[in-house]
Design a protein around this motif. Structure first.
Motif, PDB file in Angstrom:
ATOM      1  N   LEU A  47      89.050  54.155  71.609  1.00 37.30           N
ATOM      2  CA  LEU A  47      90.484  53.859  71.681  1.00 37.30           C
ATOM      3  C   LEU A  47      90.945  53.380  73.054  1.00 37.30           C
ATOM      4  CD1 LEU A  47      91.769  56.916  69.628  1.00 37.30           C
ATOM      5  CD2 LEU A  47      91.733  54.519  68.878  1.00 37.30           C
ATOM      6  N   PHE A  48      90.355  53.953  74.117  1.00 40.46           N
ATOM      7  CA  PHE A  48      90.850  53.687  75.469  1.00 40.46           C
ATOM      8  C   PHE A  48      89.843  52.988  76.379  1.00 40.46           C
ATOM      9  CE2 PHE A  48      93.153  57.530  73.989  1.00 40.46           C
ATOM     10  CZ  PHE A  48      94.423  56.977  73.908  1.00 40.46           C
ATOM     11  N   GLY A  49      88.600  52.826  75.910  1.00 36.16           N
ATOM     12  CA  GLY A  49      87.600  52.103  76.683  1.00 36.16           C
ATOM     13  C   GLY A  49      86.967  52.867  77.822  1.00 36.16           C
ATOM     14  N   CYS A  50      87.185  54.171  77.878  1.00 43.92           N
ATOM     15  CA  CYS A  50      86.559  54.979  78.924  1.00 43.92           C
ATOM     16  C   CYS A  50      86.259  56.370  78.373  1.00 43.92           C
ATOM     17  CB  CYS A  50      87.454  55.072  80.158  1.00 43.92           C
ATOM     18  SG  CYS A  50      89.041  55.873  79.864  1.00 43.92           S
ATOM     19  N   PRO A  51      85.263  57.037  78.951  1.00 46.77           N
ATOM     20  CA  PRO A  51      84.929  58.380  78.487  1.00 46.77           C
ATOM     21  C   PRO A  51      85.916  59.410  79.042  1.00 46.77           C
ATOM     22  CG  PRO A  51      83.516  57.787  80.312  1.00 46.77           C
ATOM     23  CD  PRO A  51      84.367  56.577  80.015  1.00 46.77           C
ATOM     24  N   THR A 114      77.932  69.353  58.306  1.00 45.91           N
ATOM     25  CA  THR A 114      78.575  68.065  58.081  1.00 45.91           C
ATOM     26  C   THR A 114      78.947  67.405  59.403  1.00 45.91           C
ATOM     27  OG1 THR A 114      79.414  68.849  55.957  1.00 45.91           O
ATOM     28  CG2 THR A 114      80.461  66.895  56.865  1.00 45.91           C
ATOM     29  N   LEU A 115      79.433  68.199  60.358  1.00 40.85           N
ATOM     30  CA  LEU A 115      79.735  67.666  61.690  1.00 40.85           C
ATOM     31  C   LEU A 115      78.481  67.086  62.342  1.00 40.85           C
ATOM     32  CD1 LEU A 115      82.156  70.272  63.303  1.00 40.85           C
ATOM     33  CD2 LEU A 115      82.652  67.875  62.819  1.00 40.85           C
ATOM     34  N   SER A 116      77.370  67.787  62.204  1.00 38.61           N
ATOM     35  CA  SER A 116      76.110  67.311  62.777  1.00 38.61           C
ATOM     36  C   SER A 116      75.693  65.975  62.180  1.00 38.61           C
ATOM     37  CB  SER A 116      74.992  68.338  62.564  1.00 38.61           C
ATOM     38  OG  SER A 116      75.221  69.460  63.365  1.00 38.61           O
ATOM     39  N   ILE A 117      75.808  65.861  60.866  1.00 38.13           N
ATOM     40  CA  ILE A 117      75.451  64.607  60.205  1.00 38.13           C
ATOM     41  C   ILE A 117      76.368  63.480  60.694  1.00 38.13           C
ATOM     42  CG2 ILE A 117      75.424  63.403  57.970  1.00 38.13           C
ATOM     43  CD1 ILE A 117      74.578  66.187  56.763  1.00 38.13           C
ATOM     44  N   TYR A 118      77.646  63.761  60.789  1.00 31.05           N
ATOM     45  CA  TYR A 118      78.620  62.777  61.260  1.00 31.05           C
ATOM     46  C   TYR A 118      78.286  62.297  62.676  1.00 31.05           C
ATOM     47  CZ  TYR A 118      83.259  60.801  62.319  1.00 31.05           C
ATOM     48  OH  TYR A 118      84.293  59.977  62.671  1.00 31.05           O
ATOM     49  N   CYS A 119      77.854  63.216  63.523  1.00 27.39           N
ATOM     50  CA  CYS A 119      77.533  62.886  64.920  1.00 27.39           C
ATOM     51  C   CYS A 119      76.174  62.212  65.067  1.00 27.39           C
ATOM     52  CB  CYS A 119      77.548  64.145  65.773  1.00 27.39           C
ATOM     53  SG  CYS A 119      79.182  64.873  65.963  1.00 27.39           S
ATOM     54  N   ILE A 141      77.933  54.748  72.038  1.00 28.35           N
ATOM     55  CA  ILE A 141      78.885  55.713  71.465  1.00 28.35           C
ATOM     56  C   ILE A 141      80.199  55.004  71.134  1.00 28.35           C
ATOM     57  CG2 ILE A 141      80.239  57.804  71.901  1.00 28.35           C
ATOM     58  CD1 ILE A 141      77.886  58.687  73.778  1.00 28.35           C
ATOM     59  N   CYS A 142      80.695  54.191  72.057  1.00 26.93           N
ATOM     60  CA  CYS A 142      81.942  53.455  71.857  1.00 26.93           C
ATOM     61  C   CYS A 142      81.850  52.569  70.614  1.00 26.93           C
ATOM     62  CB  CYS A 142      82.251  52.621  73.090  1.00 26.93           C
ATOM     63  SG  CYS A 142      83.784  51.667  72.971  1.00 26.93           S
ATOM     64  N   ASN A 143      80.774  51.818  70.504  1.00 25.69           N
ATOM     65  CA  ASN A 143      80.603  50.923  69.347  1.00 25.69           C
ATOM     66  C   ASN A 143      80.544  51.697  68.043  1.00 25.69           C
ATOM     67  OD1 ASN A 143      80.636  48.671  70.991  1.00 25.69           O
ATOM     68  ND2 ASN A 143      78.405  48.540  71.136  1.00 25.69           N
ATOM     69  N   GLU A 144      79.864  52.832  68.053  1.00 27.97           N
ATOM     70  CA  GLU A 144      79.762  53.654  66.847  1.00 27.97           C
ATOM     71  C   GLU A 144      81.128  54.187  66.421  1.00 27.97           C
ATOM     72  OE1 GLU A 144      78.537  55.675  63.533  1.00 27.97           O
ATOM     73  OE2 GLU A 144      77.617  54.031  64.617  1.00 27.97           O
ATOM     74  N   PHE A 145      81.926  54.640  67.383  1.00 27.15           N
ATOM     75  CA  PHE A 145      83.234  55.186  67.026  1.00 27.15           C
ATOM     76  C   PHE A 145      84.235  54.092  66.671  1.00 27.15           C
ATOM     77  CE2 PHE A 145      81.326  59.077  68.239  1.00 27.15           C
ATOM     78  CZ  PHE A 145      82.002  60.031  67.489  1.00 27.15           C
ATOM     79  N   LYS A 146      84.085  52.906  67.222  1.00 27.94           N
ATOM     80  CA  LYS A 146      84.900  51.778  66.767  1.00 27.94           C
ATOM     81  C   LYS A 146      84.576  51.479  65.302  1.00 27.94           C
ATOM     82  CE  LYS A 146      85.805  49.373  71.093  1.00 27.94           C
ATOM     83  NZ  LYS A 146      85.562  48.162  71.901  1.00 27.94           N
ATOM     84  N   LYS A 148      83.458  53.675  63.119  1.00 29.60           N
ATOM     85  CA  LYS A 148      84.024  54.770  62.319  1.00 29.60           C
ATOM     86  C   LYS A 148      85.522  54.555  62.101  1.00 29.60           C
ATOM     87  CE  LYS A 148      80.683  58.306  63.862  1.00 29.60           C
ATOM     88  NZ  LYS A 148      79.969  58.585  62.644  1.00 29.60           N
ATOM     89  N   ILE A 149      86.221  54.121  63.144  1.00 31.20           N
ATOM     90  CA  ILE A 149      87.662  53.861  63.029  1.00 31.20           C
ATOM     91  C   ILE A 149      87.907  52.733  62.037  1.00 31.20           C
ATOM     92  CG2 ILE A 149      89.675  52.947  64.261  1.00 31.20           C
ATOM     93  CD1 ILE A 149      88.628  54.540  66.749  1.00 31.20           C
ATOM     94  N   ASN A 150      87.138  51.661  62.153  1.00 30.70           N
ATOM     95  CA  ASN A 150      87.311  50.504  61.255  1.00 30.70           C
ATOM     96  C   ASN A 150      87.003  50.866  59.803  1.00 30.70           C
ATOM     97  OD1 ASN A 150      88.178  48.788  63.272  1.00 30.70           O
ATOM     98  ND2 ASN A 150      86.113  48.075  63.729  1.00 30.70           N
ATOM     99  N   GLN A 151      86.059  51.770  59.575  1.00 33.73           N
ATOM    100  CA  GLN A 151      85.740  52.216  58.211  1.00 33.73           C
ATOM    101  C   GLN A 151      86.905  52.933  57.574  1.00 33.73           C
ATOM    102  OE1 GLN A 151      82.199  54.641  58.546  1.00 33.73           O
ATOM    103  NE2 GLN A 151      80.971  53.069  57.561  1.00 33.73           N
TER     104      GLN A 151
END
Length: 153
Positions: A47-51, A114-119, A141-146, A148-151
């Motif tokens: 969302l913000f481009g930084c950790p 389920t959290l583990s599988i998601y991560c 990590i950023c690409n993966e969560f982008k 997830k958001i798009n899904q």
């Protein structure tokens, strides 16, 4: 990527998550604290481009780990954490607090497995090339969560 929280330690993020769970009377294990800290950092990157924190996230044999959070709570093993880490400061940034609270609320009903599988899929699998502990890049990590958001949109 610049950290806008002055390199908040991962343990401070985990502590906020643990306090949220204790306050809401939702059991939290070390595994859950690690995974939710990772998820919060992943969404923040997307969302913000930084950790949120500068510490590395690593791919271990059984999944994604944040070593400092693991070390602080590993003595609980699979038991419920009954108190926050005593030596961590509080978070005073409302944007970060809102993000952490939203992550806690969103994943409150998810079990640890389920959290583990998601991560772990597919970020962990992409990083895991052996049984060694290796850092997972913020870019991955950023690409993966982008993704997830798009899904979810």
């Amino acid at each position: 990527m610049k950290n806008i929280y002055k390199n908040t330690p991962a343990i401070v993020v985990a502590n906020h998550i643990i306090i949220w769970h204790i306050t809401h009377k939702i059991p939290i294990t070390a595994l859950r604290a690690i995974k939710l800290t990772y998820i919060a950092n992943g969404f923040h990157l997307a969302l913000f481009g930084c950790p949120i924190f500068k510490e590395s996230v690593q791919a271990w044999k059984h999944g994604v780990i944040i070593p400092s959070v693991y070390s602080a709570f590993k003595h609980y093993r699979y038991n419920t954490i009954d108190e926050p880490f005593k030596f961590a400061e509080s978070i005073d940034n409302n944007v970060l607090i809102d993000l952490l609270d939203k992550v806690c609320n969103t994943f409150a009903k998810w079990c640890d497995e389920t959290l583990s599988i998601y991560c772990n899929e597919p970020t962990w699998a992409k990083s895991m090339s052996s049984n060694l502990e290796i850092n997972i890049s913020n870019e991955l990590i950023c690409n993966e969560f982008k993704r997830k958001i798009n899904q979810n949109n």
